[in-house]
Scaffold this active site. Structure first.
Site, PDB file in Angstrom:
ATOM      1  N   HIS A 146       0.868  -1.177   0.000  1.00  0.00           N
ATOM      2  CA  HIS A 146       0.000   0.000   0.000  1.00  0.00           C
ATOM      3  C   HIS A 146       0.905   1.228   0.000  1.00  0.00           C
ATOM      4  CE1 HIS A 146      -3.700   2.283   0.684  1.00  0.00           C
ATOM      5  NE2 HIS A 146      -2.849   3.134   1.236  1.00  0.00           N
ATOM      6  N   CYS A 147       0.736   2.084  -0.986  1.00  0.00           N
ATOM      7  CA  CYS A 147       1.647   3.224  -1.117  1.00  0.00           C
ATOM      8  C   CYS A 147       0.953   4.498  -0.656  1.00  0.00           C
ATOM      9  CB  CYS A 147       2.119   3.371  -2.563  1.00  0.00           C
ATOM     10  SG  CYS A 147       3.279   4.739  -2.754  1.00  0.00           S
TER      11      CYS A 147
END
Ligand SMILES: [Zn+2]
Ligand SMILES: [Zn+2]
Length: 307
Positions: free
Chosen positions: A156-157
């Site tokens: 997850h960025c």
């Protein structure tokens, strides 16, 4: 990379989730500061100079704007592309497939996986996002899309306010590469001004605001260039071995990584078979249809894999 065994990156991301769209605003601020320093302050005025200087400035400004356009294109593609959702009522149908090339982890001994949050089966390499599961989805993803499993989830960025998975991993990698190229360019073209400031007293007549922007832009671009180089090095190793960020530890434990098809085929699994499209955040319809990795439900594995 041994530190990865002890650091859960998703807990780190979860800790940062409160920043939300502030990260997007931060990216916009970095772009704005760099734009002012490179285009408005340092190189734009040189277009009015003599022939050679004006030609050099035109080349720098053209490269700057082309890279900026690619960064923004890739960035918005990562942010707004759904990384991949599991179809409703998905169940692994290994028994229906007679093709050993498309065997999956379940066929290699591990139990079929199930997500109790989604109340749905979990395809190989799929994970429930550990950031969105603890809060509402962002406005650009509907509620059912946000709190769910992500196909071939990489991570997850927080910078792109989205998960990176099967459908947007290529866009994420291109974003890293173009952002690296732009920050290196910015650092190099601002370096003469940076040095000149210390050598030439006449330059110090610039307004304090201009000097501050020049300093901030130079330091930020240098810092991001070095950071992005580390990220690109890590992801180059991952993409050429067909490994997601989540699978690093699993791959280290295996004798031969089951998804590693050789670097050339591994690259095609992410970038597609049409090399003209390798450098833009797009896929051909053929690749979207023919490459199972991009659909994210089943993955080619090597026949000699030893877990
Ligand atoms: Zn789930
Ligand atoms: Zn996520």
């Amino acid at each position: 990379m041994d530190c990865c065994r002890h650091v859960n990156p998703f807990r780190v991301c979860a800790g940062l989730r409160g920043l939300g769209y502030l990260m997007v605003a931060f990216v916009a601020a970095i772009v704005a500061v760099s734009y002012y320093a490179v285009v408005v302050y340092a190189w734009g005025p040189m277009l009015l100079g003599d022939g050679a200087a004006a030609a050099g400035a035109a080349a720098v400004l053209a490269a700057f704007h082309i890279l900026l356009a690619m960064i923004l294109w890739c960035y918005f593609m990562v942010v707004f592309t759904d990384p991949g959702a599991v179809p409703a009522n998905w169940r692994h149908d290994a028994e229906d497939s007679g093709d050993p090339v498309f065997s999956s982890s379940e066929e290699q001994g591990s139990a079929p996986r199930y997500c109790f949050r989604c109340q749905n089966g979990k395809p190989p390499r799929c994970h429930h996002c550990s950031v969105w599961r603890e809060r509402a989805a962002p406005p650009h993803l509907c509620e059912t899309e946000g709190n769910r499993c992500v196909l071939k989830m990489d991570h997850h960025c927080i910078w792109v306010v989205n998960c990176v998975g099967a459908r947007n991993y290529k866009y994420f990698l291109l974003f890293l590469v173009y952002a690296f190229a732009e920050t290196v360019l910015d650092t190099l073209v601002l370096l003469p001004n940076f040095i000149e400031f210390f050598q030439d007293e006449s330059r110090r007549s610039s307004s304090p605001g201009d000097i501050a922007v020049l300093f901030i832009a130079f330091v930020l671009n240098l810092a991001f260039a070095l950071s992005l180089l580390c990220f690109i090095g890590m992801h180059a190793s991952l993409v050429t071995s067909n490994t997601t960020f989540i699978e690093i530890y699993e791959r280290k434990k295996s004798v031969s990584w089951k998804y590693d098809l050789g670097w050339r085929r591994n690259l095609e699994q992410v970038f597609g078979t049409n090399k003209l499209l390798w450098f833009v955040p797009l896929y051909s319809m053929e690749d979207l249809h023919n490459i199972p990795t991009l659909q994210g439900l089943e993955f080619p594995t090597r026949s000699d894999a030893i877990v």
